[in-house]
Design an enzyme around this catalytic site. Structure first.
Site, PDB file in Angstrom:
ATOM      1  N   HIS A   5       0.824  -1.215   0.000  1.00  0.00           N
ATOM      2  CA  HIS A   5       0.000   0.000   0.000  1.00  0.00           C
ATOM      3  C   HIS A   5       0.858   1.265   0.000  1.00  0.00           C
ATOM      4  O   HIS A   5       1.842   1.358   0.709  1.00  0.00           O
ATOM      5  CB  HIS A   5      -0.895  -0.012   1.249  1.00  0.00           C
ATOM      6  CG  HIS A   5      -1.714   1.222   1.419  1.00  0.00           C
ATOM      7  ND1 HIS A   5      -1.647   2.015   2.539  1.00  0.00           N
ATOM      8  CD2 HIS A   5      -2.615   1.815   0.593  1.00  0.00           C
ATOM      9  CE1 HIS A   5      -2.485   3.033   2.411  1.00  0.00           C
ATOM     10  NE2 HIS A   5      -3.071   2.938   1.239  1.00  0.00           N
ATOM     11  N   HIS A  41       0.666  10.784  -1.985  1.00  0.00           N
ATOM     12  CA  HIS A  41      -0.581  10.699  -1.215  1.00  0.00           C
ATOM     13  C   HIS A  41      -0.864  12.000  -0.486  1.00  0.00           C
ATOM     14  O   HIS A  41      -1.904  12.616  -0.669  1.00  0.00           O
ATOM     15  CB  HIS A  41      -0.515   9.536  -0.209  1.00  0.00           C
ATOM     16  CG  HIS A  41      -1.824   9.245   0.445  1.00  0.00           C
ATOM     17  ND1 HIS A  41      -2.391  10.093   1.390  1.00  0.00           N
ATOM     18  CD2 HIS A  41      -2.701   8.217   0.298  1.00  0.00           C
ATOM     19  CE1 HIS A  41      -3.548   9.594   1.773  1.00  0.00           C
ATOM     20  NE2 HIS A  41      -3.761   8.455   1.132  1.00  0.00           N
TER      21      HIS A  41
END
Length: 275
Positions: A5, A41
């Site tokens: 992830h 992110h």
């Protein structure tokens, strides 16, 4: 499929593969015009993770192409799936089409090399919400216009916003898409989540004749107890910050007879039917 992830910097790619991942997920950040700029992110992100690691999107694609090209010195045979977490919720939904054109073009130029010894991994387009569906139309239109529809065989679709499954099906029907479809269910690792929707997703996947879910993964799992829970329900994939913990859980007697790590020979778009 063990999906590492938030693998957003180039140096993290090999680290996550070393921990046992055979797939990586990375965030694609756009400018206001729908141009994919960075793998990034940003804050906030999962507990215990550095939120601001990043790379230039095209440089990242260049690197993962090498890692997934047999014969390249950087080749790692275990990396078989790339999941692009498309941060379309950060831009106007009217720019979703432009974003689809841009990402398809950059994959053609930097990953697939337009047929000249490109990377071999499968590509999963993770789309935040059904309202961004024009991204998919644009992506497919671009492959067609550029004369490279053969890459559709390598591309799958996944809506990640935990939306109503019938709403997702309606959008897929509108797009004429009824294959190569994953369905994710999950939430950031800091927040507890039950299994009610995940069970519904798996039930749909296992319904004979239902075309709109072929594979299911749960995200973002960090505790071994939650990994066991999801595996017991029968997911096809687990997204985790800790692939090594997933590997350990899979070695437990309860799971070692039932699961194995996917390889390049396994088709990520087919429903798995136990023998």
């Amino acid at each position: 499929w063990i999906m590492g992830h938030m693998v957003n910097s180039i140096e993290q790619v090999d680290k996550f593969l070393d921990l046992g991942a055979n797939a990586i997920e990375f965030d694609v950040d756009f400018d206001d015009d729908g141009v994919a700029k960075y793998t990034h992110h940003g804050i906030p992100c999962d507990c215990g993770r550095l939120c601001n690691k990043y790379a230039v999107f095209t440089e990242y694609l260049d690197y993962v192409r090498q890692v997934t090209t047999p014969g390249d010195p950087k080749f790692r045979k275990e990396l078989v799936l790339l999941a692009l977490d498309l941060k379309l919720q950060r831009i106007s939904s009217e720019k979703a089409y432009a974003a689809g054109v841009d990402v398809a073009t950059k994959l053609l130029d930097h990953y697939w090399m337009r047929g000249k010894n490109g990377g071999r991994a499968y590509i999963l387009l993770n789309i935040p919400l059904v309202k961004h569906y024009e991204f998919i139309r644009a992506f497919k239109d671009t492959l067609r216009k550029e004369g490279h529809e053969q890459y559709n065989a390598k591309v799958g679709i996944n809506f990640t916003g935990n939306e109503d499954l019938d709403e997702i099906r309606k959008v897929l029907e509108k797009l004429g898409e009824d294959e190569h479809i994953w369905q994710a269910d999950g939430i950031a690792s800091c927040i507890p989540r039950g299994t009610e929707r995940l069970k519904k997703v798996l039930e749909k996947r296992d319904t004979p004749g239902y075309k709109y879910i072929s594979k299911v993964y749960a995200w973002t799992l960090v505790r071994s107890s939650i990994m066991r829970r999801s595996l017991s329900l029968g997911v096809d994939g687990v997204m985790s910050n800790y692939p090594d913990i997933v590997v350990k859980v899979l070695k437990e007697k309860k799971f070692s007879d039932k699961f194995r790590l996917a390889t390049y020979a396994d088709n990520p778009w087919e429903k798995f039917t136990p023998i």
